[in-house]
Write a protein that holds these residues in place. Structure first.
Motif, PDB file in Angstrom:
ATOM      1  N   ALA A 224       0.695  -1.219   0.044  1.00  0.00           N
ATOM      2  CA  ALA A 224       0.000  -0.192  -0.058  1.00  0.00           C
ATOM      3  C   ALA A 224       0.773   1.253   0.010  1.00  0.00           C
ATOM      4  O   ALA A 224       0.524   2.355  -0.840  1.00  0.00           O
ATOM      5  CB  ALA A 224      -0.996  -0.064   1.148  1.00  0.00           C
ATOM      6  N   MET A 225       1.875   1.364   0.806  1.00  0.00           N
ATOM      7  CA  MET A 225       2.899   2.408   0.692  1.00  0.00           C
ATOM      8  C   MET A 225       3.700   2.689  -0.534  1.00  0.00           C
ATOM      9  O   MET A 225       3.413   3.789  -0.945  1.00  0.00           O
ATOM     10  CB  MET A 225       3.825   2.365   2.024  1.00  0.00           C
ATOM     11  CG  MET A 225       3.370   2.217   3.522  1.00  0.00           C
ATOM     12  SD  MET A 225       4.325   1.777   4.530  1.00  0.00           S
ATOM     13  CE  MET A 225       5.766   3.066   4.376  1.00  0.00           C
TER      14      MET A 225
ATOM     15  N   PRO B 295      10.413   9.088   8.158  1.00  0.00           N
ATOM     16  CA  PRO B 295       9.297   9.993   7.879  1.00  0.00           C
ATOM     17  C   PRO B 295       8.016   9.068   7.622  1.00  0.00           C
ATOM     18  O   PRO B 295       6.689   9.671   7.721  1.00  0.00           O
ATOM     19  CB  PRO B 295       9.518  10.876   6.823  1.00  0.00           C
ATOM     20  CG  PRO B 295      11.135  11.132   7.117  1.00  0.00           C
ATOM     21  CD  PRO B 295      11.523   9.784   7.364  1.00  0.00           C
ATOM     22  N   PHE B 296       8.138   8.180   6.625  1.00  0.00           N
ATOM     23  CA  PHE B 296       7.077   7.040   6.541  1.00  0.00           C
ATOM     24  C   PHE B 296       6.586   6.142   7.426  1.00  0.00           C
ATOM     25  O   PHE B 296       5.560   5.470   7.274  1.00  0.00           O
ATOM     26  CB  PHE B 296       7.207   6.452   5.506  1.00  0.00           C
ATOM     27  CG  PHE B 296       7.538   7.058   3.902  1.00  0.00           C
ATOM     28  CD1 PHE B 296       6.433   7.841   3.230  1.00  0.00           C
ATOM     29  CD2 PHE B 296       8.869   7.639   3.482  1.00  0.00           C
ATOM     30  CE1 PHE B 296       6.435   8.626   2.300  1.00  0.00           C
ATOM     31  CE2 PHE B 296       8.917   8.307   2.300  1.00  0.00           C
ATOM     32  CZ  PHE B 296       7.737   8.963   1.845  1.00  0.00           C
TER      33      PHE B 296
ATOM     34  N   GLU C   2      -0.826   4.187   5.753  1.00  0.00           N
ATOM     35  CA  GLU C   2      -0.654   2.933   5.262  1.00  0.00           C
ATOM     36  C   GLU C   2       0.439   1.886   6.019  1.00  0.00           C
ATOM     37  O   GLU C   2       0.406   0.749   5.720  1.00  0.00           O
ATOM     38  CB  GLU C   2      -0.154   2.944   3.880  1.00  0.00           C
ATOM     39  CG  GLU C   2      -1.046   3.808   2.866  1.00  0.00           C
ATOM     40  CD  GLU C   2      -1.147   5.434   3.131  1.00  0.00           C
ATOM     41  OE1 GLU C   2      -1.986   5.921   2.524  1.00  0.00           O
ATOM     42  OE2 GLU C   2      -0.137   5.947   3.892  1.00  0.00           O
ATOM     43  N   ALA C   3       1.182   2.151   6.937  1.00  0.00           N
ATOM     44  CA  ALA C   3       1.886   1.384   7.696  1.00  0.00           C
ATOM     45  C   ALA C   3       1.435   0.510   8.375  1.00  0.00           C
ATOM     46  O   ALA C   3       0.492   0.814   9.170  1.00  0.00           O
ATOM     47  CB  ALA C   3       2.932   2.203   8.482  1.00  0.00           C
ATOM     48  N   ASN C   4       1.958  -0.837   8.419  1.00  0.00           N
ATOM     49  CA  ASN C   4       1.205  -1.833   9.202  1.00  0.00           C
ATOM     50  C   ASN C   4       1.614  -1.909  10.653  1.00  0.00           C
ATOM     51  O   ASN C   4       1.347  -2.845  11.311  1.00  0.00           O
ATOM     52  CB  ASN C   4       1.597  -3.207   8.722  1.00  0.00           C
ATOM     53  CG  ASN C   4       0.801  -3.387   7.476  1.00  0.00           C
ATOM     54  OD1 ASN C   4      -0.217  -2.887   6.923  1.00  0.00           O
ATOM     55  ND2 ASN C   4       1.246  -4.286   6.393  1.00  0.00           N
ATOM     56  N   VAL C   5       2.341  -0.949  11.118  1.00  0.00           N
ATOM     57  CA  VAL C   5       2.780  -1.190  12.346  1.00  0.00           C
ATOM     58  C   VAL C   5       1.709  -0.653  13.477  1.00  0.00           C
ATOM     59  O   VAL C   5       0.894   0.135  12.908  1.00  0.00           O
ATOM     60  CB  VAL C   5       4.208  -0.197  12.759  1.00  0.00           C
ATOM     61  CG1 VAL C   5       5.406  -0.988  11.685  1.00  0.00           C
ATOM     62  CG2 VAL C   5       4.022   1.221  12.394  1.00  0.00           C
TER      63      VAL C   5
ATOM     64  N   THR D 279       0.377   8.503   3.130  1.00  0.00           N
ATOM     65  CA  THR D 279       1.731   8.509   2.432  1.00  0.00           C
ATOM     66  C   THR D 279       1.990   9.743   1.668  1.00  0.00           C
ATOM     67  O   THR D 279       2.637  10.469   1.088  1.00  0.00           O
ATOM     68  CB  THR D 279       2.099   7.240   1.647  1.00  0.00           C
ATOM     69  OG1 THR D 279       2.048   6.150   2.735  1.00  0.00           O
ATOM     70  CG2 THR D 279       3.212   7.134   1.095  1.00  0.00           C
ATOM     71  N   LYS D 280       0.716  10.003   0.758  1.00  0.00           N
ATOM     72  CA  LYS D 280       0.792  11.135  -0.172  1.00  0.00           C
ATOM     73  C   LYS D 280       1.051  12.358   0.524  1.00  0.00           C
ATOM     74  O   LYS D 280       1.556  13.100  -0.178  1.00  0.00           O
ATOM     75  CB  LYS D 280      -0.583  10.792  -1.097  1.00  0.00           C
ATOM     76  CG  LYS D 280      -1.662  11.321  -0.072  1.00  0.00           C
ATOM     77  CD  LYS D 280      -3.047  11.280  -1.209  1.00  0.00           C
ATOM     78  CE  LYS D 280      -4.203  11.562  -0.269  1.00  0.00           C
ATOM     79  NZ  LYS D 280      -5.465  11.538  -1.130  1.00  0.00           N
TER      80      LYS D 280
END
Length: 315
Positions: free
Chosen positions: A27-28, A198-199, A204-207, A306-307
């Motif tokens: 996704a990212m 930064p991301f 979208e990150a799964n953490v 993310t965008k």
């Protein structure tokens, strides 16, 4: 912002969304490509080769015109999945591979046969010249501001040294959280930047939300080096738990690491233990938190799509 990296990867901005263990995902990377930058995922984020194959196919199907994606490979003996991962990536195809922690010779040879570019992590000129001689397409210059396993040189010193002595593009890794940071790296001679921390605080990150919020709540002054994850110094957020357990390896690990016969096995065991600890911290809500990040979280003030993080980096 046209550079040799934008030409190599056919992207709008000279930015690679860095591969981060457990953080990076399809996704990212989709959002990265749609935002005009390249995205990269550690192959180790997939438990099986079939899962890796599915991810590649999904990214190829979603790839916009001008988009670019790749995978990171740990190429030393600690990664027993390496050869299978390389085979799948070469069979399915992607735009580039980033190699870490070992000789990239086999990866370069196999990837180039199928038109995949190879960028190699290095921390000094000696290894930069080695990978250039092996045929690498670009160098990822990991400086002392990087998150995770970092180098020892400042961004300015490392970029200037490598760009002056190597003929392939230098991509700076570490210390980028805003457009001013990118402009600074390019002014030193870099042809692009690799941006990771930064991301982490992206939607979208799964953490866990706790990990993301830590990147908001803590800053550059809260990043410390620890030997407790992989045996190799690694940057983490200085949470109360990290303060409690300390940042140095145990006396037993220290003794064993000095034994030439046992050193390799100790490192492999510590690497495995550290990977599991990092996975638990990233994916479970627990007080035993060892969150990997770099000083560039200083610019992270809220959890964003993310965008929107990309917009912050390019505007």
């Amino acid at each position: 912002m046209q550079t040799k990296l934008t030409e190599l990867l056919n992207i709008k901005y000279p930015i690679i969304q860095a591969p981060m263990f457990l953080v990076s995902n399809v996704a990212m990377v989709k959002e990265a490509m749609n935002g005009g930058i390249a995205g990269c995922i550690p192959a180790l984020n997939y438990r099986t080769l079939d899962e890796l194959r599915v991810a590649i196919r999904e990214l190829k199907a979603a790839k916009p015109e001008g988009g670019s994606f790749g995978f990171n490979l740990i190429v030393n003996k600690s990664n027993v999945k390496y050869r299978g991962q390389l085979e799948v990536i070469c069979e399915e195809g992607c735009d580039f591979i980033i190699t870490s922690l070992g000789s990239p010779e086999e990866t370069i040879n196999q990837a180039h046969k199928v038109g995949i570019k190879v960028f190699c992590d290095v921390v000094d000129l000696k290894f930069a010249k080695k990978v250039e001689d092996l045929g690498a397409d670009a160098i990822i210059a990991v400086n002392n501001q990087a998150g995770g396993h970092r180098g020892n040189s400042s961004p300015e010193d490392l970029i200037k040294e490598l760009s002056s002595n190597c003929s392939i593009p230098v991509i700076s890794a570490g210390g980028v959280g805003c457009k001013a940071d990118i402009d600074k790296m390019l002014s030193y001679g870099a042809q692009g930047v690799s941006v990771g921390s930064p991301f982490i605080a992206s939607e979208e990150a799964n953490v866990t939300e706790e990990y993301k919020q830590a990147c908001v709540d803590y800053g550059a002054d809260d990043i410390v080096m620890t030997e407790r994850i992989s045996g190799t110094p690694c940057t983490v957020i200085n949470t109360p738990y990290v303060q409690k357990i300390g940042t140095k390896q145990t006396w037993l690990e220290s003794v064993l690491n000095k034994n030439k016969k046992l050193k390799k096995w100790v490192k492999m065991i510590r690497f495995s233990i550290g990977m599991n600890a990092t996975k638990n911290a990233a994916t479970k809500a627990t007080y035993k938190t060892v969150w990997v990040a770099g000083p560039s979280i200083e610019h992270t003030t809220t959890i964003l799509p993310t965008k929107d993080i990309i917009k912050r980096l390019v505007n």
